[in-house]
Motif scaffolding. Sequence first.
Motif, PDB file in Angstrom:
ATOM      1  N   SER A  73     121.863  49.283 -24.528  1.00  0.00           N
ATOM      2  CA  SER A  73     122.074  50.458 -23.680  1.00  0.00           C
ATOM      3  C   SER A  73     121.326  50.319 -22.364  1.00  0.00           C
ATOM      4  O   SER A  73     121.849  50.674 -21.299  1.00  0.00           O
ATOM      5  CB  SER A  73     121.607  51.721 -24.409  1.00  0.00           C
ATOM      6  OG  SER A  73     122.334  51.908 -25.596  1.00  0.00           O
ATOM      7  N   ALA A  74     120.110  49.793 -22.411  1.00  0.00           N
ATOM      8  CA  ALA A  74     119.329  49.598 -21.187  1.00  0.00           C
ATOM      9  C   ALA A  74     120.025  48.605 -20.255  1.00  0.00           C
ATOM     10  O   ALA A  74     120.019  48.784 -19.030  1.00  0.00           O
ATOM     11  CB  ALA A  74     117.924  49.114 -21.526  1.00  0.00           C
ATOM     12  N   ILE A  75     120.652  47.579 -20.810  1.00  0.00           N
ATOM     13  CA  ILE A  75     121.392  46.614 -19.996  1.00  0.00           C
ATOM     14  C   ILE A  75     122.580  47.291 -19.320  1.00  0.00           C
ATOM     15  O   ILE A  75     122.835  47.082 -18.134  1.00  0.00           O
ATOM     16  CB  ILE A  75     121.825  45.404 -20.849  1.00  0.00           C
ATOM     17  CG1 ILE A  75     120.586  44.583 -21.225  1.00  0.00           C
ATOM     18  CG2 ILE A  75     122.864  44.550 -20.125  1.00  0.00           C
ATOM     19  CD1 ILE A  75     120.838  43.526 -22.280  1.00  0.00           C
ATOM     20  N   VAL A  76     123.295  48.134 -20.058  1.00  0.00           N
ATOM     21  CA  VAL A  76     124.429  48.861 -19.470  1.00  0.00           C
ATOM     22  C   VAL A  76     123.935  49.796 -18.359  1.00  0.00           C
ATOM     23  O   VAL A  76     124.554  49.878 -17.293  1.00  0.00           O
ATOM     24  CB  VAL A  76     125.211  49.642 -20.550  1.00  0.00           C
ATOM     25  CG1 VAL A  76     126.241  50.564 -19.931  1.00  0.00           C
ATOM     26  CG2 VAL A  76     125.885  48.672 -21.517  1.00  0.00           C
ATOM     27  N   ILE A  77     122.839  50.485 -18.593  1.00  0.00           N
ATOM     28  CA  ILE A  77     122.274  51.370 -17.570  1.00  0.00           C
ATOM     29  C   ILE A  77     121.904  50.566 -16.322  1.00  0.00           C
ATOM     30  O   ILE A  77     122.221  50.961 -15.194  1.00  0.00           O
ATOM     31  CB  ILE A  77     121.061  52.148 -18.127  1.00  0.00           C
ATOM     32  CG1 ILE A  77     121.518  53.139 -19.198  1.00  0.00           C
ATOM     33  CG2 ILE A  77     120.303  52.861 -17.004  1.00  0.00           C
ATOM     34  CD1 ILE A  77     120.391  53.703 -20.059  1.00  0.00           C
TER      35      ILE A  77
ATOM     36  N   ASN B 225     137.892  39.014 -16.187  1.00  0.00           N
ATOM     37  CA  ASN B 225     136.981  40.106 -16.510  1.00  0.00           C
ATOM     38  C   ASN B 225     136.989  40.393 -18.012  1.00  0.00           C
ATOM     39  O   ASN B 225     135.960  40.783 -18.573  1.00  0.00           O
ATOM     40  CB  ASN B 225     137.324  41.369 -15.720  1.00  0.00           C
ATOM     41  CG  ASN B 225     136.280  42.442 -15.931  1.00  0.00           C
ATOM     42  OD1 ASN B 225     135.087  42.207 -15.784  1.00  0.00           O
ATOM     43  ND2 ASN B 225     136.725  43.624 -16.302  1.00  0.00           N
ATOM     44  N   ALA B 226     138.125  40.202 -18.659  1.00  0.00           N
ATOM     45  CA  ALA B 226     138.175  40.407 -20.118  1.00  0.00           C
ATOM     46  C   ALA B 226     137.224  39.446 -20.818  1.00  0.00           C
ATOM     47  O   ALA B 226     136.525  39.827 -21.762  1.00  0.00           O
ATOM     48  CB  ALA B 226     139.599  40.226 -20.631  1.00  0.00           C
ATOM     49  N   VAL B 227     137.166  38.209 -20.354  1.00  0.00           N
ATOM     50  CA  VAL B 227     136.232  37.234 -20.916  1.00  0.00           C
ATOM     51  C   VAL B 227     134.795  37.677 -20.651  1.00  0.00           C
ATOM     52  O   VAL B 227     133.937  37.588 -21.524  1.00  0.00           O
ATOM     53  CB  VAL B 227     136.491  35.832 -20.309  1.00  0.00           C
ATOM     54  CG1 VAL B 227     135.450  34.826 -20.774  1.00  0.00           C
ATOM     55  CG2 VAL B 227     137.899  35.363 -20.654  1.00  0.00           C
ATOM     56  N   MET B 228     134.549  38.184 -19.443  1.00  0.00           N
ATOM     57  CA  MET B 228     133.203  38.633 -19.094  1.00  0.00           C
ATOM     58  C   MET B 228     132.806  39.901 -19.853  1.00  0.00           C
ATOM     59  O   MET B 228     131.611  40.197 -19.974  1.00  0.00           O
ATOM     60  CB  MET B 228     133.092  38.840 -17.579  1.00  0.00           C
ATOM     61  CG  MET B 228     133.241  37.536 -16.823  1.00  0.00           C
ATOM     62  SD  MET B 228     133.208  37.561 -15.014  1.00  0.00           S
ATOM     63  CE  MET B 228     132.838  39.172 -14.524  1.00  0.00           C
ATOM     64  N   ASN B 229     133.763  40.658 -20.368  1.00  0.00           N
ATOM     65  CA  ASN B 229     133.463  41.851 -21.150  1.00  0.00           C
ATOM     66  C   ASN B 229     132.937  41.518 -22.545  1.00  0.00           C
ATOM     67  O   ASN B 229     132.240  42.327 -23.156  1.00  0.00           O
ATOM     68  CB  ASN B 229     134.713  42.728 -21.298  1.00  0.00           C
ATOM     69  CG  ASN B 229     135.029  43.505 -20.053  1.00  0.00           C
ATOM     70  OD1 ASN B 229     134.187  43.720 -19.203  1.00  0.00           O
ATOM     71  ND2 ASN B 229     136.283  43.935 -19.941  1.00  0.00           N
ATOM     72  N   VAL B 230     133.285  40.348 -23.061  1.00  0.00           N
ATOM     73  CA  VAL B 230     132.912  40.001 -24.433  1.00  0.00           C
ATOM     74  C   VAL B 230     131.402  40.029 -24.655  1.00  0.00           C
ATOM     75  O   VAL B 230     130.946  40.609 -25.649  1.00  0.00           O
ATOM     76  CB  VAL B 230     133.544  38.651 -24.845  1.00  0.00           C
ATOM     77  CG1 VAL B 230     133.014  38.173 -26.188  1.00  0.00           C
ATOM     78  CG2 VAL B 230     135.072  38.780 -24.881  1.00  0.00           C
ATOM     79  N   PRO B 231     130.566  39.450 -23.773  1.00  0.00           N
ATOM     80  CA  PRO B 231     129.119  39.548 -24.024  1.00  0.00           C
ATOM     81  C   PRO B 231     128.606  40.989 -24.070  1.00  0.00           C
ATOM     82  O   PRO B 231     127.744  41.313 -24.897  1.00  0.00           O
ATOM     83  CB  PRO B 231     128.492  38.778 -22.856  1.00  0.00           C
ATOM     84  CG  PRO B 231     129.558  37.844 -22.403  1.00  0.00           C
ATOM     85  CD  PRO B 231     130.861  38.567 -22.639  1.00  0.00           C
ATOM     86  N   PHE B 232     129.139  41.855 -23.203  1.00  0.00           N
ATOM     87  CA  PHE B 232     128.750  43.269 -23.255  1.00  0.00           C
ATOM     88  C   PHE B 232     129.127  43.876 -24.604  1.00  0.00           C
ATOM     89  O   PHE B 232     128.349  44.599 -25.216  1.00  0.00           O
ATOM     90  CB  PHE B 232     129.432  44.075 -22.138  1.00  0.00           C
ATOM     91  CG  PHE B 232     128.616  44.210 -20.901  1.00  0.00           C
ATOM     92  CD1 PHE B 232     127.501  45.025 -20.864  1.00  0.00           C
ATOM     93  CD2 PHE B 232     128.966  43.526 -19.754  1.00  0.00           C
ATOM     94  CE1 PHE B 232     126.747  45.162 -19.713  1.00  0.00           C
ATOM     95  CE2 PHE B 232     128.226  43.643 -18.603  1.00  0.00           C
ATOM     96  CZ  PHE B 232     127.112  44.464 -18.586  1.00  0.00           C
ATOM     97  N   LEU B 233     130.325  43.593 -25.056  1.00  0.00           N
ATOM     98  CA  LEU B 233     130.780  44.102 -26.348  1.00  0.00           C
ATOM     99  C   LEU B 233     129.867  43.611 -27.472  1.00  0.00           C
ATOM    100  O   LEU B 233     129.447  44.390 -28.335  1.00  0.00           O
ATOM    101  CB  LEU B 233     132.226  43.678 -26.601  1.00  0.00           C
ATOM    102  CG  LEU B 233     132.858  44.140 -27.906  1.00  0.00           C
ATOM    103  CD1 LEU B 233     133.048  45.652 -27.897  1.00  0.00           C
ATOM    104  CD2 LEU B 233     134.189  43.438 -28.116  1.00  0.00           C
ATOM    105  N   LEU B 234     129.532  42.326 -27.436  1.00  0.00           N
ATOM    106  CA  LEU B 234     128.712  41.745 -28.491  1.00  0.00           C
ATOM    107  C   LEU B 234     127.296  42.318 -28.528  1.00  0.00           C
ATOM    108  O   LEU B 234     126.677  42.370 -29.593  1.00  0.00           O
ATOM    109  CB  LEU B 234     128.660  40.228 -28.347  1.00  0.00           C
ATOM    110  CG  LEU B 234     129.985  39.513 -28.614  1.00  0.00           C
ATOM    111  CD1 LEU B 234     129.838  38.018 -28.346  1.00  0.00           C
ATOM    112  CD2 LEU B 234     130.491  39.769 -30.028  1.00  0.00           C
TER     113      LEU B 234
END
Length: 139
Positions: A14-18, A118-127
């Motif tokens: 969550s802190a990374i997303v913020i 961007n879909a590929v770049m979304n995977v680390p956030f999802l993980l």
Amino acid sequence: MTIASTIAALKAASAIVIGFGLSTALAAWPPLNLPSLWLIDLMFLPFDGLQTLSAPEPRILSAILGGVLVGWGVMQWLIAAQLYAREPVLARQIMWASLWSWFAVDCTASAIAGAPFNAVMNVPFLLLFIIPLWRSETK
């Protein structure tokens, strides 16, 4: 993972997303937009420096997106910090629904916009979220 380690991992995610949201929002101000410009350039491969945030339209979208990301990250933090220990099943359901909704819409819209990388770049956030939720002892 124990409940405590799951909560710690979810709060870190969550802190990374913020942080990402704050960086995205700050890109609305041209002197601070370089990290976002690099990210946008990477989304629209090849990495060639052709993308800009000079017009007011992408800058306002950056401000709005950054605000939404900060709010989403704060919400995920509060679910992890306040709800997960008491109601782990409910907390996981809320987080799973939120994450998969974001992932599906973001990846689909990115492909439509011509930035499928961007879909590929979304995977680390999802993980960052999925791994602790999946490995949690509340399965």
